[in-house]
Design a protein around this motif. Structure first.
Motif, mmCIF file in Angstrom:
data_model
loop_
_atom_site.group_PDB
_atom_site.id
_atom_site.type_symbol
_atom_site.label_atom_id
_atom_site.label_comp_id
_atom_site.label_asym_id
_atom_site.label_seq_id
_atom_site.Cartn_x
_atom_site.Cartn_y
_atom_site.Cartn_z
ATOM 1 N N ALA A 44 0.827 -1.208 0.000
ATOM 2 C CA ALA A 44 0.000 0.000 0.000
ATOM 3 C C ALA A 44 0.862 1.259 0.000
ATOM 4 O O ALA A 44 0.490 2.272 -0.599
ATOM 5 N N ARG A 45 2.023 1.189 0.621
ATOM 6 C CA ARG A 45 2.942 2.328 0.659
ATOM 7 C C ARG A 45 3.796 2.416 -0.609
ATOM 8 O O ARG A 45 4.603 3.326 -0.750
ATOM 9 N N GLY A 46 3.642 1.456 -1.513
ATOM 10 C CA GLY A 46 4.376 1.467 -2.762
ATOM 11 C C GLY A 46 5.813 0.998 -2.645
ATOM 12 O O GLY A 46 6.639 1.276 -3.517
ATOM 13 N N LEU A 47 6.118 0.265 -1.589
ATOM 14 C CA LEU A 47 7.480 -0.199 -1.380
ATOM 15 C C LEU A 47 7.715 -1.618 -1.898
ATOM 16 O O LEU A 47 8.851 -2.008 -2.144
ATOM 17 N N LEU A 48 6.623 -2.399 -2.048
ATOM 18 C CA LEU A 48 6.706 -3.753 -2.599
ATOM 19 C C LEU A 48 5.710 -3.890 -3.735
ATOM 20 O O LEU A 48 4.627 -3.310 -3.691
ATOM 21 N N ASP A 49 6.081 -4.704 -4.754
ATOM 22 C CA ASP A 49 5.123 -4.999 -5.812
ATOM 23 C C ASP A 49 4.301 -6.223 -5.420
ATOM 24 O O ASP A 49 4.453 -6.753 -4.314
ATOM 25 N N SER A 50 3.438 -6.682 -6.303
ATOM 26 C CA SER A 50 2.548 -7.805 -5.986
ATOM 27 C C SER A 50 3.296 -9.124 -5.807
ATOM 28 O O SER A 50 2.763 -10.068 -5.236
ATOM 29 N N GLU A 51 4.540 -9.179 -6.286
ATOM 30 C CA GLU A 51 5.357 -10.380 -6.120
ATOM 31 C C GLU A 51 6.236 -10.308 -4.872
ATOM 32 O O GLU A 51 6.992 -11.233 -4.588
ATOM 33 N N GLY A 52 6.169 -9.180 -4.160
ATOM 34 C CA GLY A 52 6.981 -9.011 -2.952
ATOM 35 C C GLY A 52 8.356 -8.437 -3.220
ATOM 36 O O GLY A 52 9.204 -8.419 -2.329
ATOM 37 N N ASN A 53 8.595 -7.960 -4.452
ATOM 38 C CA ASN A 53 9.888 -7.375 -4.786
ATOM 39 C C ASN A 53 9.977 -5.940 -4.277
ATOM 40 O O ASN A 53 9.018 -5.178 -4.349
ATOM 41 N N ASN A 54 11.162 -5.574 -3.801
ATOM 42 C CA ASN A 54 11.418 -4.231 -3.295
ATOM 43 C C ASN A 54 11.406 -3.239 -4.455
ATOM 44 O O ASN A 54 12.131 -3.398 -5.424
ATOM 45 N N LEU A 55 10.580 -2.219 -4.342
ATOM 46 C CA LEU A 55 10.502 -1.205 -5.387
ATOM 47 C C LEU A 55 11.369 0.010 -5.072
ATOM 48 O O LEU A 55 11.615 0.830 -5.949
ATOM 49 N N ASN A 56 11.812 0.128 -3.854
ATOM 50 C CA ASN A 56 12.633 1.254 -3.444
ATOM 51 C C ASN A 56 14.100 0.854 -3.539
ATOM 52 O O ASN A 56 14.581 0.068 -2.735
ATOM 53 N N LYS A 57 14.811 1.409 -4.512
ATOM 54 C CA LYS A 57 16.213 1.031 -4.733
ATOM 55 C C LYS A 57 17.188 2.027 -4.119
ATOM 56 O O LYS A 57 18.379 1.811 -4.129
ATOM 57 N N GLU A 58 16.671 3.130 -3.577
ATOM 58 C CA GLU A 58 17.549 4.139 -2.994
ATOM 59 C C GLU A 58 17.896 3.779 -1.556
ATOM 60 O O GLU A 58 17.088 3.242 -0.820
ATOM 61 N N LEU A 59 19.130 4.110 -1.182
ATOM 62 C CA LEU A 59 19.552 3.926 0.199
ATOM 63 C C LEU A 59 19.190 5.163 1.011
ATOM 64 O O LEU A 59 19.187 6.280 0.484
ATOM 65 N N ARG A 60 18.921 4.942 2.284
ATOM 66 C CA ARG A 60 18.702 6.084 3.167
ATOM 67 C C ARG A 60 19.970 6.927 3.186
ATOM 68 O O ARG A 60 21.077 6.406 2.982
ATOM 69 N N PRO A 61 19.851 8.225 3.432
ATOM 70 C CA PRO A 61 21.038 9.088 3.439
ATOM 71 C C PRO A 61 22.152 8.599 4.364
ATOM 72 O O PRO A 61 23.331 8.687 4.016
ATOM 73 N N ASP A 62 21.801 8.059 5.515
ATOM 74 C CA ASP A 62 22.831 7.607 6.454
ATOM 75 C C ASP A 62 23.455 6.267 6.072
ATOM 76 O O ASP A 62 24.393 5.805 6.740
ATOM 77 N N MET A 63 22.970 5.633 5.010
ATOM 78 C CA MET A 63 23.505 4.352 4.572
ATOM 79 C C MET A 63 24.319 4.459 3.285
ATOM 80 O O MET A 63 24.861 3.468 2.813
ATOM 81 N N ARG A 64 24.408 5.652 2.727
ATOM 82 C CA ARG A 64 25.124 5.834 1.467
ATOM 83 C C ARG A 64 26.627 5.740 1.669
ATOM 84 O O ARG A 64 27.153 6.157 2.708
ATOM 85 N N PRO A 65 27.349 5.215 0.661
ATOM 86 C CA PRO A 65 28.801 5.021 0.786
ATOM 87 C C PRO A 65 29.564 6.301 1.124
ATOM 88 O O PRO A 65 30.530 6.269 1.883
ATOM 89 N N GLU A 66 29.154 7.425 0.580
ATOM 90 C CA GLU A 66 29.896 8.666 0.833
ATOM 91 C C GLU A 66 29.783 9.155 2.274
ATOM 92 O O GLU A 66 30.553 9.983 2.721
ATOM 93 N N VAL A 67 28.835 8.600 3.026
ATOM 94 C CA VAL A 67 28.642 9.012 4.423
ATOM 95 C C VAL A 67 29.356 8.054 5.370
ATOM 96 O O VAL A 67 29.631 8.404 6.517
ATOM 97 N N CYS A 68 29.709 6.905 4.884
ATOM 98 C CA CYS A 68 30.319 5.869 5.732
ATOM 99 C C CYS A 68 31.660 6.338 6.290
ATOM 100 O O CYS A 68 32.567 6.707 5.543
ATOM 101 N N THR A 69 31.782 6.315 7.608
ATOM 102 C CA THR A 69 33.019 6.771 8.258
ATOM 103 C C THR A 69 33.975 5.631 8.576
ATOM 104 O O THR A 69 35.110 5.864 8.932
ATOM 105 N N PHE A 70 33.531 4.395 8.439
ATOM 106 C CA PHE A 70 34.392 3.255 8.770
ATOM 107 C C PHE A 70 34.690 2.369 7.565
ATOM 108 O O PHE A 70 35.289 1.317 7.704
ATOM 109 N N CYS A 71 34.289 2.817 6.370
ATOM 110 C CA CYS A 71 34.513 2.019 5.158
ATOM 111 C C CYS A 71 35.911 2.221 4.605
ATOM 112 O O CYS A 71 36.486 3.243 4.669
#
Length: 71
Positions: A44-71
């Protein structure tokens, strides 16, 4: 044998195979109801399709590689 009333850990006779099977069935049924409800909410929130696949491919801002301090 179908349980006619809810079996709890306090009322469960774990030496009774029929009661133990009914208890496990009760747990599985409750878990599947939760999974179905969560899936419906995500669809209903548009995050999964009818097959259960994730429709949101973006990472949250705090999970993006450029923000990672220990990578």
């Amino acid at each position: 044998m179908l349980a006619t009333k809810r079996i709890t850990l306090e009322t469960l006779d774990s030496s009774n195979k029929e009661q133990l099977d009914a208890f496990f069935e009760q747990i599985i049924t409750a878990g599947m109801e939760k999974v179905r409800a969560e899936t419906a909410e995500l669809q209903a929130r548009g995050l999964l399709d009818s097959e259960g696949n994730n429709l949101n491919k973006e990472l949250r801002p705090d999970m993006r590689p450029e923000v990672c301090t220990f990578c």
